[in-house]
Design a protein around this motif. Structure first.
Motif, PDB file in Angstrom:
ATOM      1  N   ALA A   1       2.136   4.216  -3.853  1.00  0.00           N
ATOM      2  CA  ALA A   1       2.090   3.893  -4.829  1.00  0.00           C
ATOM      3  C   ALA A   1       2.067   4.117  -5.716  1.00  0.00           C
ATOM      4  CB  ALA A   1       0.552   2.621  -4.816  1.00  0.00           C
ATOM      5  N   ALA A   2       2.939   3.014  -6.657  1.00  0.00           N
ATOM      6  CA  ALA A   2       2.839   3.660  -8.205  1.00  0.00           C
ATOM      7  C   ALA A   2       3.357   2.909  -9.428  1.00  0.00           C
ATOM      8  CB  ALA A   2       3.882   4.757  -8.653  1.00  0.00           C
ATOM      9  N   ILE A   3       2.693   2.638 -10.406  1.00  0.00           N
ATOM     10  CA  ILE A   3       3.323   1.869 -11.846  1.00  0.00           C
ATOM     11  C   ILE A   3       3.941   3.164 -12.729  1.00  0.00           C
ATOM     12  CG2 ILE A   3       1.388   0.540 -13.587  1.00  0.00           C
ATOM     13  CD1 ILE A   3      -1.013   0.300 -11.031  1.00  0.00           C
ATOM     14  N   GLN A   4       4.468   2.523 -13.489  1.00  0.00           N
ATOM     15  CA  GLN A   4       5.447   2.840 -14.655  1.00  0.00           C
ATOM     16  C   GLN A   4       5.128   2.363 -16.384  1.00  0.00           C
ATOM     17  OE1 GLN A   4       9.719   3.614 -14.159  1.00  0.00           O
ATOM     18  NE2 GLN A   4       9.327   4.755 -12.569  1.00  0.00           N
TER      19      GLN A   4
ATOM     20  N   PRO B   1       3.513  -3.357 -15.164  1.00  0.00           N
ATOM     21  CA  PRO B   1       3.359  -4.247 -15.420  1.00  0.00           C
ATOM     22  C   PRO B   1       3.224  -4.235 -13.670  1.00  0.00           C
ATOM     23  CG  PRO B   1       5.012  -3.396 -15.745  1.00  0.00           C
ATOM     24  CD  PRO B   1       4.269  -2.583 -16.763  1.00  0.00           C
ATOM     25  N   ALA B   2       2.978  -4.778 -13.239  1.00  0.00           N
ATOM     26  CA  ALA B   2       3.178  -4.884 -11.262  1.00  0.00           C
ATOM     27  C   ALA B   2       3.956  -4.651 -10.529  1.00  0.00           C
ATOM     28  CB  ALA B   2       2.035  -5.953 -10.436  1.00  0.00           C
ATOM     29  N   ARG B   3       5.264  -4.050 -10.110  1.00  0.00           N
ATOM     30  CA  ARG B   3       6.435  -4.306  -9.835  1.00  0.00           C
ATOM     31  C   ARG B   3       5.992  -5.456  -7.842  1.00  0.00           C
ATOM     32  NH1 ARG B   3       6.864  -0.897  -4.648  1.00  0.00           N
ATOM     33  NH2 ARG B   3       5.737   1.150  -5.181  1.00  0.00           N
ATOM     34  N   PRO B   4       7.181  -5.541  -7.482  1.00  0.00           N
ATOM     35  CA  PRO B   4       6.747  -6.198  -6.454  1.00  0.00           C
ATOM     36  C   PRO B   4       6.262  -5.885  -5.222  1.00  0.00           C
ATOM     37  CG  PRO B   4       8.955  -6.764  -6.975  1.00  0.00           C
ATOM     38  CD  PRO B   4       8.057  -5.525  -7.933  1.00  0.00           C
ATOM     39  N   GLY B   5       4.843  -6.468  -4.385  1.00  0.00           N
ATOM     40  CA  GLY B   5       4.449  -5.593  -3.423  1.00  0.00           C
ATOM     41  C   GLY B   5       3.161  -4.904  -3.963  1.00  0.00           C
ATOM     42  N   LEU B   6       3.103  -4.608  -5.522  1.00  0.00           N
ATOM     43  CA  LEU B   6       1.394  -4.746  -5.726  1.00  0.00           C
ATOM     44  C   LEU B   6       1.054  -5.520  -6.379  1.00  0.00           C
ATOM     45  CD1 LEU B   6       2.919  -1.775  -8.169  1.00  0.00           C
ATOM     46  CD2 LEU B   6       1.657  -1.617  -5.544  1.00  0.00           C
ATOM     47  N   VAL B   7      -0.955  -5.463  -5.143  1.00  0.00           N
ATOM     48  CA  VAL B   7      -1.503  -6.826  -5.922  1.00  0.00           C
ATOM     49  C   VAL B   7      -2.738  -6.123  -5.317  1.00  0.00           C
ATOM     50  CG1 VAL B   7      -0.634  -8.462  -4.945  1.00  0.00           C
ATOM     51  CG2 VAL B   7      -1.664  -6.699  -3.092  1.00  0.00           C
TER      52      VAL B   7
ATOM     53  N   GLU C   1      -9.208  -3.712  -4.764  1.00  0.00           N
ATOM     54  CA  GLU C   1      -8.288  -2.550  -4.569  1.00  0.00           C
ATOM     55  C   GLU C   1      -7.050  -2.524  -4.312  1.00  0.00           C
ATOM     56  OE1 GLU C   1      -7.692   0.590  -1.403  1.00  0.00           O
ATOM     57  OE2 GLU C   1     -10.024  -0.623  -1.084  1.00  0.00           O
ATOM     58  N   LEU C   2      -6.395  -1.729  -5.627  1.00  0.00           N
ATOM     59  CA  LEU C   2      -4.824  -2.253  -5.599  1.00  0.00           C
ATOM     60  C   LEU C   2      -4.001  -1.294  -4.734  1.00  0.00           C
ATOM     61  CD1 LEU C   2      -2.205  -2.460  -7.330  1.00  0.00           C
ATOM     62  CD2 LEU C   2      -2.114   0.754  -7.717  1.00  0.00           C
ATOM     63  N   VAL C   3      -3.406  -2.397  -3.813  1.00  0.00           N
ATOM     64  CA  VAL C   3      -3.130  -2.023  -2.235  1.00  0.00           C
ATOM     65  C   VAL C   3      -1.096  -2.317  -2.990  1.00  0.00           C
ATOM     66  CG1 VAL C   3      -2.999  -3.337  -0.440  1.00  0.00           C
ATOM     67  CG2 VAL C   3      -4.035  -3.301  -1.679  1.00  0.00           C
ATOM     68  N   ASN C   4      -0.440  -1.768  -2.163  1.00  0.00           N
ATOM     69  CA  ASN C   4       0.909  -2.065  -1.799  1.00  0.00           C
ATOM     70  C   ASN C   4       1.678  -2.428  -0.739  1.00  0.00           C
ATOM     71  OD1 ASN C   4       3.908  -1.665  -2.190  1.00  0.00           O
ATOM     72  ND2 ASN C   4       4.013   0.615  -1.902  1.00  0.00           N
TER      73      ASN C   4
ATOM     74  N   ASP D   1      -1.078  -4.412   6.941  1.00  0.00           N
ATOM     75  CA  ASP D   1       0.083  -4.407   6.614  1.00  0.00           C
ATOM     76  C   ASP D   1       0.482  -4.186   4.953  1.00  0.00           C
ATOM     77  OD1 ASP D   1       0.971  -6.126   8.872  1.00  0.00           O
ATOM     78  OD2 ASP D   1       0.854  -7.784   8.221  1.00  0.00           O
ATOM     79  N   GLY D   2      -0.474  -3.552   4.531  1.00  0.00           N
ATOM     80  CA  GLY D   2      -0.488  -2.565   2.910  1.00  0.00           C
ATOM     81  C   GLY D   2      -0.557  -0.920   3.169  1.00  0.00           C
ATOM     82  N   TYR D   3       0.068  -0.595   1.538  1.00  0.00           N
ATOM     83  CA  TYR D   3      -1.618   0.813   1.884  1.00  0.00           C
ATOM     84  C   TYR D   3      -1.962   0.532   0.760  1.00  0.00           C
ATOM     85  CZ  TYR D   3      -1.523   5.607  -0.306  1.00  0.00           C
ATOM     86  OH  TYR D   3      -2.336   6.769  -0.812  1.00  0.00           O
TER      87      TYR D   3
END
Length: 559
Positions: free
Chosen positions: A306-309, A321-327, A357-360, A383-385
């Motif tokens: 997972a990565a956040i820019q 910002p959370a890109r699609p898929g990051l919850v 917890e951050l999950v991708n 179904d996530g990382y």
């Protein structure tokens, strides 16, 4: 800029025939062509040393000398993988890392040989880069030409260890394709060109220096300047000497740089960009004011899952910002956490619900761990990382870091963000460095403890806390440990595992607020006995204690 390339081997071979200066290390300079030729010679040597039928793995136990990137290039050309070996590991732990990654070859130097004395390393061929035999072996491989066509993007290239704060370090896998793509992505993000020089001062056994510094330089055809070990006092001297334009950092490196004496010529340098993690908004702003260099903070799990820019418009305190898929999910229920609600001064008022917890759930480049299916399953589930890191998000979708999974603090049923408390305590004038963590308490769940490196006035600190508008009623530290210097890992990250395990039983002075009181007073043996009777044993009494002297085994910067 660079064209899209599928493997690191192709990037190495692309520098063949390029006679511009390409690598600096102390007084030695190599052209790009010499770097490619050196990698090709080592690849030929490696091909003759690796046993057939075994994983093509080699360990590298070196400081940041030219041999480290040359062996990275050699491994890429040979279709082999490099395990960066942490030189602060000792004895059985060090041997375990080498054996676990199944290294048939270990590249080191004479200064590191004492670390290997007496270790059980059956079947491991040790190459000493400043030894006579090594020079003879390499001489027999001179004239080798880099051949990138025998490898694929899926071939393993890196086996780099996580911190191992909760057990034996795990060796994360990074393929040639993933590393090449990461380098090319950073070239695009920062506009890196062939005339740039990347200053590599973070240790190359760690993923940051290789993935975020060496790989984009290789992708762009930029130069690389190596610092054997990080030095805060030598930083600007090196930057000017090598005309460096880009560097990466992790952990406390930025704080160490800010702690050096200010000079009138602090802005007299070619440095343009710093990219890294854990500097914090206040220190990043101070760095830009003093040195005229913008630091770009990002978040990325060590394993690449997972990565956040950061992006323009990101609010103060947010990572990006959370890109699609990051919850952000509740680990207990798997449900998405509600958006954060902020009170006066930006204080998070619903941390109990918002922190998770951050999950991708989107596409993930995570490629697994070497020979560790249990740890891999812990990351890949539902179904996530699952990153293991704590975050919360605001109503507009911006993500805020709340701490590592081990930093979870729950006081009277309320989840608190360790990272947010650290940001507040770091404003204290006497604090050079701050770490916030929980110590177990059977009555409240946890108590907040802060370690402060610097100067400490108990009355002034209590008054400081009362004046902070964003400090919640349960966020004020119950215990404050005052250190001369913060214990850090080999990558300059605060060694929180040591702090947590020591709790408030250590050789450093500890100040505390007894229940129902606002003032801090020095913790005494009688206090700890009374506290244990009333609240149960402290963290250090419930698990094996690490003496405070243990922090010396993980030295900070060379200064």
């Amino acid at each position: 800029m660079t064209s899209r390339t599928g493997t690191v081997a192709e990037l190495v071979a692309a520098r063949w025939g390029d006679h511009r200066p390409g690598m600096w290390c102390e007084d030695r300079v190599l052209t790009h062509h010499q770097v490619a030729a050196g990698a090709a010679a080592r690849a030929a040597l490696l091909a003759g040393l690796l046993p057939s039928g075994a994983p093509p793995h080699l360990g590298v136990l070196l400081d940041n000398t030219e041999e480290f990137p040359l062996w990275l290039g050699a491994a890429a050309l040979a279709g082999a993988a490099v395990a960066g070996v942490n030189p602060t590991r000792r004895g059985a732990e060090l041997a375990r890392d080498i054996r676990h990654t199944e290294c048939a070859v270990l590249v080191t130097e004479r200064a590191r040989l004492p670390l290997l004395a007496g270790l059980e390393l059956p079947g491991v061929r040790v190459l000493v880069t400043d030894g006579e035999e090594y020079g003879t072996l390499l001489a027999g491989c001179e004239g080798a030409v880099p051949d990138p066509y025998g490898v694929t993007p899926a071939d393993r290239l890196l086996l780099y260890f996580t911190s191992g704060s909760t057990g034996a370090p795990k060796a994360a896998i990074c393929s040639q394709g993933r590393l090449a793509a990461a380098g090319q992505a950073l070239v695009r993000q920062f506009g890196v060109g062939a005339d740039d020089v990347h200053y590599v001062c973070m240790p190359m056994f760690h993923g940051n220096a290789v993935i975020a510094d060496w790989a984009p330089a290789l992708a762009a055809g930029a130069g690389v300047a190596l610092r054997r070990r990080f030095s805060a006092s030598g930083f600007l001297t090196d930057v000017r000497r090598y005309r460096a334009t880009y560097f990466t950092y992790v952990g406390r490196a930025v704080q160490y740089l800010l702690a050096t004496p200010a000079r009138p010529d602090d802005r007299d340098h070619p440095l343009r960009t710093g990219f890294g993690t854990e500097a914090g908004a206040a220190d990043a702003a101070a760095f830009e004011r003093r040195f005229g260099v913008r630091l770009v903070e990002g978040y990325g799990s060590s394993e690449g899952g997972a990565a956040i820019q950061w992006a323009p418009g990101t609010p103060a305190g947010a990572v990006g910002p959370a890109r699609p898929g990051l919850v952000v999910l509740d680990p207990a229920t798997g449900r998405e956490c509600p958006a954060a609600v902020f009170g006066p001064g930006g204080r998070l008022v619903n941390g109990d619900e918002a922190i998770g917890e951050l999950v991708n759930r989107g596409p993930s480049p995570f490629e697994g761990y070497w020979r560790n299916p249990a740890a891999e399953a812990e990351r890949r589930r539902a179904d996530g990382y699952w990153t293991g890191d704590l975050f919360y998000r605001d109503s507009r979708g911006y993500l805020y870091f709340a701490g590592r999974g081990d930093d979870r603090i729950r006081v009277d049923g309320e989840n608190l963000a360790a990272a947010m408390i650290e940001t507040i305590v770091a404003r204290y004038e006497g604090a050079d460095a701050v770490a916030v963590y929980g110590v177990p308490d059977p009555v409240t769940g946890d108590q907040v403890m802060a370690a402060v490196a610097g100067t400490f006035d108990p009355a002034g600190f209590a008054a400081f806390l009362r004046a902070q508008p964003d400090l919640g009623t349960k966020m004020a530290p119950r215990y404050v440990r005052v250190l001369e210097r913060m214990p850090v890992t080999a990558t300059n990250k605060i060694h929180r595992a040591v702090l947590r395990r020591e709790g408030f039983r250590c050789a450093d002075p500890v100040w505390w607020r007894p229940p129902g009181e606002d003032a801090y007073r020095l913790l005494t043996t009688d206090d700890t006995d009374d506290t244990e009777d009333a609240e149960g044993p402290p963290a250090s009494a419930r698990s094996p204690s690490i003496p405070c002297a243990a922090r010396d085994s993980n030295p900070g910067p060379a200064d």
